[in-house]
Write a protein that holds these residues in place. Structure first.
Motif, PDB file in Angstrom:
ATOM      1  N   HIS A  72     -26.453 -57.543  25.801  1.00 31.26           N
ATOM      2  CA  HIS A  72     -25.846 -57.698  27.189  1.00 31.26           C
ATOM      3  C   HIS A  72     -26.090 -59.254  27.641  1.00 31.26           C
ATOM      4  N   LYS A  89     -35.006 -65.564  33.304  1.00 30.75           N
ATOM      5  CA  LYS A  89     -35.639 -65.484  32.230  1.00 30.75           C
ATOM      6  C   LYS A  89     -35.743 -66.708  31.221  1.00 30.75           C
ATOM      7  N   PRO A 117     -35.897 -54.722  21.117  1.00 35.39           N
ATOM      8  CA  PRO A 117     -35.094 -54.978  22.427  1.00 35.39           C
ATOM      9  C   PRO A 117     -35.811 -56.214  23.118  1.00 35.39           C
ATOM     10  N   GLU A 124     -28.863 -60.982  24.905  1.00 36.10           N
ATOM     11  CA  GLU A 124     -29.997 -60.265  24.649  1.00 36.10           C
ATOM     12  C   GLU A 124     -29.746 -58.847  24.293  1.00 36.10           C
ATOM     13  N   SER A 173     -30.211 -55.118  24.207  1.00 35.49           N
ATOM     14  CA  SER A 173     -30.979 -54.209  25.174  1.00 35.49           C
ATOM     15  C   SER A 173     -31.271 -52.923  24.426  1.00 35.49           C
ATOM     16  N   HIS A 174     -30.466 -52.559  23.582  1.00 36.04           N
ATOM     17  CA  HIS A 174     -31.239 -51.415  22.855  1.00 36.04           C
ATOM     18  C   HIS A 174     -31.000 -51.669  21.232  1.00 36.04           C
ATOM     19  N   VAL A 175     -31.690 -51.006  20.596  1.00 35.15           N
ATOM     20  CA  VAL A 175     -31.913 -50.664  19.118  1.00 35.15           C
ATOM     21  C   VAL A 175     -31.962 -49.538  18.789  1.00 35.15           C
TER      22      VAL A 175
END
Lengths: 664, 286
Positions: B206, B214, B227, B239, B241-243
């Protein structure tokens, strides 16, 4: 302003090993450059009468040299480039012997070609490189940075050999390569310069499978501008460059492996083999008319339609003119090359370098002819030379420091020192000899006597001790107090070929204890670090030639552990004080974890786990190996960046291999 | 001094006889064994339609995670990766996304190609020293074994050490352009070999808002990113968000790795046998 460091090297009687893996002659035919397995380059002077003499040994690589090539237009700058097995590349000035540029890339090159087109390119030129990676890399000849690459649209694969074809007719350059799969590919070179500088993809113009494997060399005939010579390990072929049609195939006989070749004149080919033999062929034409006796014409036109309507088919065949004489007892493989000089004195030279370090030159006659009866003439060796020949020419300045003490009288030979240790705090030099004796002498005085005062010093004025206790050659020495001041100053340890380790008191010359390990020669003696103590004392670690590791407790005069399960040579020792583990890293990248108290093997790990274990603790000791072996730390196409993962000195980590689908 | 070295002349004669046997018979027997094993290993690496061999055999591998069923992939290996059929269930809205390679494209798994080429080099080194070749010194045999072991170690390392790529490198790799329909811009795909397994990783991204609080720190290279890894691509900061990672064992790779291990041990054993003799006459060029 960098200050230069003066280094003085003292050589003994024996020349250092120089196992030649690459050889070239510079464009001015004055210097031969050889690269070796040991990582050094050697520059040799080549005189007008074709006499060789070693000039300089260049130290720059820590792994075996894979290839050499010129790195500039030689008349402007006498630069050459060398590449090694671990990705190191160096550019050298051959006149001064200085390294002008150095870089380490994650690529292993097997061949490099220099290319420069001054009116189309800025900069100093490119190094076109091929090797154990796909396609061809373009590296800047000045900075050794990767500029771009030539890519394959289909079947990208490793490339075995390359050549640059310059066509005088159309003033265009092309790059011809043959891949390991036997595919010939052609890239436009001069017309791709802009695309390369703008980093656009450059794909091959055409390609063709050549139906043979293990291509060694590809050469374009600049005399006819028409023939293409491709040498494979079991055959060599001649193609027509216009349409890549196959004109001739010659298969190797007597189990010989071809290693390369060159077109030395129009229709004359030189082929050499892996065992140092070479052959010169003349290409002759043969016209065969269907059913008629064949006649020999000249010219290379493809086919003729004579008056009677029958088609004449042309073929070429090789006629062996000469071969070179080669001395027997040679060690394979040879690396060879050919040089054709266009300036005075116009020598055509075939040269070879061997694993033994020998260079041989043959002067190829301008017009090689066979003998009167048609059989091939033999071309004799013109000159041959090794580093040892240079050493033998000069008187050695100094003999071994300990020659006077070794107890040899009447010139029965010199003592061979098999291991040595220098103790600065006591100014003592300890030499272990081949016959098992250990000689202890005052280091600085002995060095001064041999090097500065010649043979005039009376040997009695130099005090020395001779320790006798070993029956076989002494292979390793250790002075514990030098590594840890808490230990007894008088202790010294020596290991020999027969697995015997002796603990000496060097002041009283007494043997305090003998350990018999029964594990082959003792190759290394190490000591555990200060913070690792077992039963109150630091431990001695012996690495033996059967790949076993023994731990000795000196005070208790006992052997605590003898780890014998290693298949491969030991490369690293680590100590884990909290849990009393001995961690042994072996040459196959596996790790053995031994529990010292019980003497059992706790774990054997390989691959990624082994790497993590070896990296996690401090206090690792690299085991000295007898032969330098290139470490396989070449990471594929990336800089080494490990994600930081702190591991405490607690229970040994067991990272899980499976990473499941995870989310934040 | 000379007599200290080896005990008696008779013992020396026996040693020399043994060494001669080693060089002339035993070495060739071991080399033949090595050749047979490595030829078996190289058969496992099918060639990719090089024109001389027939069409390579096609194998389908189903990669899925047993747990959540979020990613399922069917990868077809025919020398190179000829087809990849990936089903991805988006966790938020349970929407099913499907991607497949374009018909005309193949993705070359460089690890397999490199491993195969190293094995070919090892075989070439061995075939150039067949039964008719006479080894003259032990050192020759050691050098040959070192060269063969180097190639086998490299072949093995290519399979056990996948490349550590940065996220921009993954985004820029040709793999992302292999799919039809094109991959959405918030997904990255990577395929590699790890030991004996074929691994497929899908990263969901995302965009980081420009005014986000951040701390932006681009992630370095890794085999598998976690992540939270950040990177810059084009003009955007992204960035992970899910792997999703799924893998499947390739049986012939397993075989090949076993062959490498056995061959390396054979080579080391021969080296050890030769080295035993070096200790007996170290004063002579051995």
């Amino acid at each position: 302003m960098r200050t230069s460091l003066q280094a003085v090297a003292l050589w003994g009687q024996k020349a250092p090993p120089h196992s030649i893996t690459a050889i070239m002659i510079t464009d001015d035919q004055r210097t031969i450059v050889t690269g070796s397995q040991e990582g050094q380059l050697c520059l040799w002077n080549l005189s007008h009468e074709l006499k060789i003499s070693a000039k300089e040994l260049l130290f720059g690589h820590s792994a075996s040299v894979t290839c050499l090539a010129r790195a500039r237009d030689f008349s402007k700058q006498p630069y050459i480039v060398s590449a090694a097995e671990n990705g190191e590349m160096c550019v050298w000035n051959v006149t001064s012997g200085q390294c002008v540029e150095k870089a380490t890339l994650p690529y292993r090159h097997t061949a490099i070609c220099y290319y420069h087109c001054s009116f189309r390119m800025t900069g100093e030129g490119w190094l076109l490189c091929c090797g154990e990676y796909q396609d061809v890399l373009i590296i800047d000849a000045k900075t050794l940075a990767v500029v771009h690459s030539f890519r394959s649209s289909q079947f990208p694969d490793w490339i075995n050999c390359m050549c640059i074809v310059h066509s005088m007719r159309i003033q265009e350059d092309s790059l011809l390569v043959v891949s390991v799969a036997g595919e010939l590919k052609v890239w436009d070179l001069s017309s791709s310069i802009n695309s390369i500088q703008e980093k656009r993809d450059v794909y091959e113009k055409e390609s063709k499978f050549l139906e043979s494997l293990n291509c060694q060399t590809i050469r374009f005939c600049t005399y006819t501008e028409r023939l293409l010579l491709v040498v494979f390990s079991k055959c060599w072929k001649v193609y027509d460059y216009c349409d890549f049609s196959l004109l001739l195939t010659e298969v190797s006989r007597n189990g010989q492996f071809f290693a390369g070749g060159e077109m030395i004149a129009a229709h004359r080919i030189l082929i050499w083999t892996e065992d140092g033999h070479s052959y010169i062929y003349q290409l002759l034409n043969r016209w065969a008319q269907m059913g008629a006796v064949y006649k020999t014409f000249s010219g290379l036109s493809k086919s003729l339609y004579p008056v009677d309507g029958r088609v004449l088919k042309e073929s070429i065949y090789p006629h062996l003119l000469c071969s070179t004489s080669v001395q027997e007892n040679k060690s394979r493989p040879f690396v060879m090359g050919y040089m054709n000089e266009r300036k005075e004195p116009f020598y055509k030279v075939l040269f070879s370098g061997e694993v033994s370090g020998r260079i041989t030159l043959w002067h190829i006659p301008d017009v090689p002819v066979s003998k009167f009866d048609g059989s091939p003439r033999e071309i004799p060796v013109t000159t041959t030379w090794t580093l040892q020949d240079n050493f033998d020419k000069h008187d050695t300045v100094s003999q071994s420091i300990i020659d006077y003490f070794s107890g040899l009288k009447d010139g029965a030979g010199t003592a061979v020192v098999t291991s040595s240790e220098y103790i600065p705090s006591l100014d003592k030099l300890i030499c272990g000899c081949e016959d098992g004796t250990i000689i202890i002498t005052q280091a600085l005085n002995a060095a001064k006597a041999r090097l500065l005062e010649g043979g005039s010093l009376v040997k009695d004025s130099l005090s020395h001790k001779v320790l006798k206790g070993h029956h076989q050659s002494v292979t390793s020495l250790l002075y514990p107090h030098g590594l840890s001041s808490k230990l007894d100053q008088s202790w010294m340890l020596s290991g020999d070929l027969d697995s015997c380790v002796i603990l000496w008191d060097i002041f009283t010359e007494e043997i305090l204890h003998k350990f018999f390990l029964e594990a082959g020669a003792v190759t290394s003696l190490l000591m555990s670090p200060e913070k690792f103590k077992l039963r109150g004392e630091q431990i001695i670690c012996c690495v033996c030639s059967d790949h076993s590791v023994a731990l000795l407790h000196l005070e208790g005069k006992s052997c605590l552990l003898h780890a014998r399960k290693h298949f491969f040579p030991v490369r690293m020792i680590k100590w884990h004080p909290v849990e009393n583990f001995l961690i042994v890293g072996c040459a196959d990248d596996s790790v053995y974890i031994w529990e010292i108290e019980t003497g059992t093997l706790e774990r054997h790990e390989t691959g990624e786990r082994a790497r993590i274990i070896l990296n996690c603790c401090d206090d690792s000791q690299l085991v000295k190996s007898v032969l330098p072996i290139a470490s396989e730390t070449l990471k594929h196409k990336s800089i080494e960046q490990r994600s930081s993962s702190p591991y405490q000195l607690g229970p040994l980590p067991c990272p899980s291999l499976q990473v499941e689908s995870s989310c934040k | 001094m000379v007599t200290v070295m080896a005990a008696t002349a008779a013992e020396r004669a026996v040693l020399e006889e043994e060494f001669r046997w080693l060089l002339h018979d035993e070495v060739h027997a071991v080399l033949k064994q090595l050749q047979d094993i490595l030829k078996e290993a190289s058969l496992r690496f099918t060639l990719t339609g090089s024109g001389t061999e027939g069409p390579a055999k096609q194998e389908n591998f189903i990669l899925g995670s047993c747990g959540t069923d979020q990613v399922k992939g069917v990868l077809t290996l025919q020398g190179a990766l000829s087809q990849a059929d990936v089903n991805l269930k988006m966790p938020r809205n349970n929407q099913l996304l499907h991607f497949a390679f374009r018909e005309d494209k193949q993705w070359k798994l460089q690890q397999i190609q490199d491993a195969r080429n190293h094995v070919s080099q090892a075989i070439y080194l061995l075939t150039s020293r067949d039964e008719s070749y006479q080894f003259k010194t032990g050192a020759e045999v050691l050098k040959l074994m070192d060269a063969v072991m180097l190639q086998l170690t490299r072949a093995r390392n290519r399979l056990t050490t996948p490349a550590t790529l940065t996220l921009p490198e993954i985004a820029a790799s040709g793999l992302t352009r292999m799919f039809a329909p094109a991959l959405p811009s918030d997904l990255l795909v990577n395929v590699y070999i790890n030991l004996n397994k074929l691994c497929l990783t899908v990263y969901q991204l995302h965009a980081l808002q420009p005014n986000s609080t951040k701390n932006f720190r681009p992630a370095g290279g890794a085999v598998l990113h976690s992540p939270g890894a950040m990177f810059e691509w084009g003009s955007q900061r992204l960035e992970v968000s899910h792997v999703h990672k799924v893998e499947c064992v390739i049986p012939w790779l397993n075989d090949a790795l076993v062959y490498f291990t056995v061959s390396l041990q054979l080579c080391q054993q021969l080296k050890d046998k030769i080295s035993v003799f070096s200790s007996y006459w170290s004063y002579r060029p051995f």
